[in-house]
Design a protein around this motif. Structure first.
Motif, PDB file in Angstrom:
ATOM      1  N   ALA A  57       9.307  16.894   8.360  1.00 59.86           N
ATOM      2  CA  ALA A  57      11.220  17.739   9.235  1.00 59.86           C
ATOM      3  C   ALA A  57      10.291  19.177   9.552  1.00 59.86           C
ATOM      4  N   ALA A  58      10.182  20.076   9.257  1.00 58.70           N
ATOM      5  CA  ALA A  58       9.860  21.539   9.248  1.00 58.70           C
ATOM      6  C   ALA A  58       9.250  21.148  10.462  1.00 58.70           C
ATOM      7  N   HIS A  59       8.359  20.570  10.584  1.00 60.95           N
ATOM      8  CA  HIS A  59       7.253  20.639  11.943  1.00 60.95           C
ATOM      9  C   HIS A  59       8.140  20.249  12.987  1.00 60.95           C
ATOM     10  N   VAL A  60       8.812  19.533  12.974  1.00 56.99           N
ATOM     11  CA  VAL A  60       9.704  18.656  14.863  1.00 56.99           C
ATOM     12  C   VAL A  60      10.714  19.559  14.164  1.00 56.99           C
ATOM     13  N   GLY A  61      11.574  20.416  13.883  1.00 61.43           N
ATOM     14  CA  GLY A  61      12.744  21.196  13.412  1.00 61.43           C
ATOM     15  C   GLY A  61      13.691  20.817  12.859  1.00 61.43           C
ATOM     16  N   LEU A  62      13.845  19.863  11.671  1.00 60.64           N
ATOM     17  CA  LEU A  62      15.058  18.841  11.573  1.00 60.64           C
ATOM     18  C   LEU A  62      14.651  19.352   9.752  1.00 60.64           C
ATOM     19  N   THR A  63      16.131  18.831   9.412  1.00 63.82           N
ATOM     20  CA  THR A  63      16.247  19.269   7.402  1.00 63.82           C
ATOM     21  C   THR A  63      15.763  17.915   7.430  1.00 63.82           C
ATOM     22  N   ALA A  64      15.144  17.534   6.297  1.00 66.22           N
ATOM     23  CA  ALA A  64      14.370  16.472   6.030  1.00 66.22           C
ATOM     24  C   ALA A  64      15.526  15.011   5.528  1.00 66.22           C
ATOM     25  N   GLY A  65      16.523  15.671   5.597  1.00 66.97           N
ATOM     26  CA  GLY A  65      17.870  14.414   5.386  1.00 66.97           C
ATOM     27  C   GLY A  65      18.124  14.163   6.928  1.00 66.97           C
ATOM     28  N   SER A  66      17.600  15.371   8.105  1.00 64.90           N
ATOM     29  CA  SER A  66      17.888  14.013   9.262  1.00 64.90           C
ATOM     30  C   SER A  66      16.965  14.013   9.969  1.00 64.90           C
ATOM     31  N   LEU A  67      15.852  14.203   9.538  1.00 65.37           N
ATOM     32  CA  LEU A  67      14.933  12.835  10.197  1.00 65.37           C
ATOM     33  C   LEU A  67      14.952  11.694   8.426  1.00 65.37           C
ATOM     34  N   TYR A  68      15.235  11.667   7.548  1.00 63.11           N
ATOM     35  CA  TYR A  68      15.937   9.911   7.172  1.00 63.11           C
ATOM     36  C   TYR A  68      16.575   9.596   8.354  1.00 63.11           C
ATOM     37  N   HIS A  69      17.877  10.131   8.643  1.00 57.26           N
ATOM     38  CA  HIS A  69      18.783   9.565   9.521  1.00 57.26           C
ATOM     39  C   HIS A  69      17.686   8.879  10.111  1.00 57.26           C
ATOM     40  N   HIS A  70      16.749   9.242  10.963  1.00 53.21           N
ATOM     41  CA  HIS A  70      16.416   8.709  12.492  1.00 53.21           C
ATOM     42  C   HIS A  70      15.150   7.505  11.373  1.00 53.21           C
ATOM     43  N   PHE A  71      14.347   8.121  10.979  1.00 54.77           N
ATOM     44  CA  PHE A  71      13.115   7.420  10.088  1.00 54.77           C
ATOM     45  C   PHE A  71      13.437   7.382   8.530  1.00 54.77           C
ATOM     46  N   PRO A  72      13.999   5.869   7.936  1.00 55.23           N
ATOM     47  CA  PRO A  72      13.900   5.882   6.622  1.00 55.23           C
ATOM     48  C   PRO A  72      12.970   6.472   5.590  1.00 55.23           C
ATOM     49  N   SER A  73      11.377   5.990   6.446  1.00 57.02           N
ATOM     50  CA  SER A  73      10.139   6.317   5.621  1.00 57.02           C
ATOM     51  C   SER A  73       9.705   7.134   6.692  1.00 57.02           C
ATOM     52  N   LYS A  74       8.493   7.825   6.537  1.00 53.56           N
ATOM     53  CA  LYS A  74       7.231   8.310   7.356  1.00 53.56           C
ATOM     54  C   LYS A  74       6.654   6.988   8.185  1.00 53.56           C
ATOM     55  N   GLN A  75       6.355   6.109   6.936  1.00 51.94           N
ATOM     56  CA  GLN A  75       6.230   5.127   6.865  1.00 51.94           C
ATOM     57  C   GLN A  75       6.583   4.457   8.769  1.00 51.94           C
ATOM     58  N   ASP A  76       7.763   4.089   8.838  1.00 46.38           N
ATOM     59  CA  ASP A  76       8.553   3.742   9.319  1.00 46.38           C
ATOM     60  C   ASP A  76       8.256   4.128  10.867  1.00 46.38           C
ATOM     61  N   LEU A  77       8.185   5.202  10.741  1.00 47.91           N
ATOM     62  CA  LEU A  77       7.637   6.267  11.982  1.00 47.91           C
ATOM     63  C   LEU A  77       6.054   6.226  12.918  1.00 47.91           C
ATOM     64  N   LEU A  78       5.642   5.880  11.980  1.00 53.19           N
ATOM     65  CA  LEU A  78       3.967   5.235  12.142  1.00 53.19           C
ATOM     66  C   LEU A  78       4.412   4.267  12.646  1.00 53.19           C
ATOM     67  N   TYR A  79       5.140   3.185  12.020  1.00 52.48           N
ATOM     68  CA  TYR A  79       4.901   1.980  12.399  1.00 52.48           C
ATOM     69  C   TYR A  79       5.322   1.955  13.538  1.00 52.48           C
ATOM     70  N   ASP A  80       6.170   2.588  14.124  1.00 55.91           N
ATOM     71  CA  ASP A  80       7.316   2.135  15.647  1.00 55.91           C
ATOM     72  C   ASP A  80       6.290   3.479  16.267  1.00 55.91           C
ATOM     73  N   LEU A  81       5.517   4.342  16.349  1.00 48.64           N
ATOM     74  CA  LEU A  81       4.377   4.565  16.919  1.00 48.64           C
ATOM     75  C   LEU A  81       3.224   3.766  17.263  1.00 48.64           C
ATOM     76  N   ILE A  82       2.770   3.228  16.201  1.00 47.04           N
ATOM     77  CA  ILE A  82       1.358   1.842  16.930  1.00 47.04           C
ATOM     78  C   ILE A  82       2.314   1.111  17.364  1.00 47.04           C
TER      79      ILE A  82
END
Length: 198
Positions: free
Chosen positions: A37-62
């Motif tokens: 979240a800090a690296h992309v310029g969001l709060t952790a809560g805001s990041l969770y709004h877009h992706f429930p988990s970092k696995q979901d983000l990785l899944y979307d990328l792959i």
């Protein structure tokens, strides 16, 4: 699309790219959601709004990468429609995709195991569909079947998806690298497939 919507979309794409770069640099398992979240310029809560988990983000990328791989087959179909062989067009499309999405290839190769079993199974189906489409395109009359057909599709897909990254990291000029990839693949693949057709 409104200017605000376009800005939100471009900001989201930029943040996804930053997340992908962080995963690629440190390794998916070494990045916490707070750090992400800090690296992309969001709060952790805001990041969770877009992706429930970092696995979901990785899944979307792959998954996005696998969809793009499926689209590379369109270049082969267009070549066939013009009366040209499909394989050189497919090789060139893979080369270009790797140049554009090298980080996603790295994540797909290295961090796929970090996904849940269900996510891995869904991606395995997408990958099998891509490999089957690839074989149908470049060897429509193959007499291979069963495990031999599956292994051929896997090997061909692996060569097309890994060789560009290896060659692009060797300091070759773009056109020189592509010619080398075509030279390495065309002879071996065409010979193998020729021996396995009716």
């Amino acid at each position: 699309m409104s200017a605000n919507a376009a800005l939100r979309c471009s900001n989201f794409d930029e943040r996804r790219d930053k997340a992908m770069a962080l995963f690629a640099a440190k390794g998916f398992g070494q990045v916490s959601m707070r750090e992400l979240a800090a690296h992309v310029g969001l709060t952790a809560g805001s990041l969770y709004h877009h992706f429930p988990s970092k696995q979901d983000l990785l899944y979307d990328l792959i998954e996005e990468l696998y969809e793009e791989l499926q689209a590379t087959l369109d270049q082969g179909r267009k070549a066939l429609a013009r009366g040209k062989p499909a394989l050189p067009a497919v090789i060139a499309a893979h080369w270009q995709l790797h140049a554009e999405r090298g980080l996603q290839f790295r994540l797909a190769e290295r961090d796929l195991c970090c996904l849940s079993d269900e996510q891995q199974a869904r991606l395995a189906l997408v990958r099998l569909r891509y490999q089957a489409g690839l074989l149908k395109l470049v060897a429509p009359q193959t007499r291979l079947s069963g495990p031999a057909l599956t292994a051929t599709g896997q090997a061909l897909g692996a060569l097309l998806n890994q060789l560009p990254g290896w060659l692009q990291g060797r300091g070759l000029a773009e056109d020189e690298g592509l010619r080398l990839m075509q030279s390495l693949l065309l002879g071996g693949i065409e010979r193998t497939l020729k021996d396995a057709v009716i």
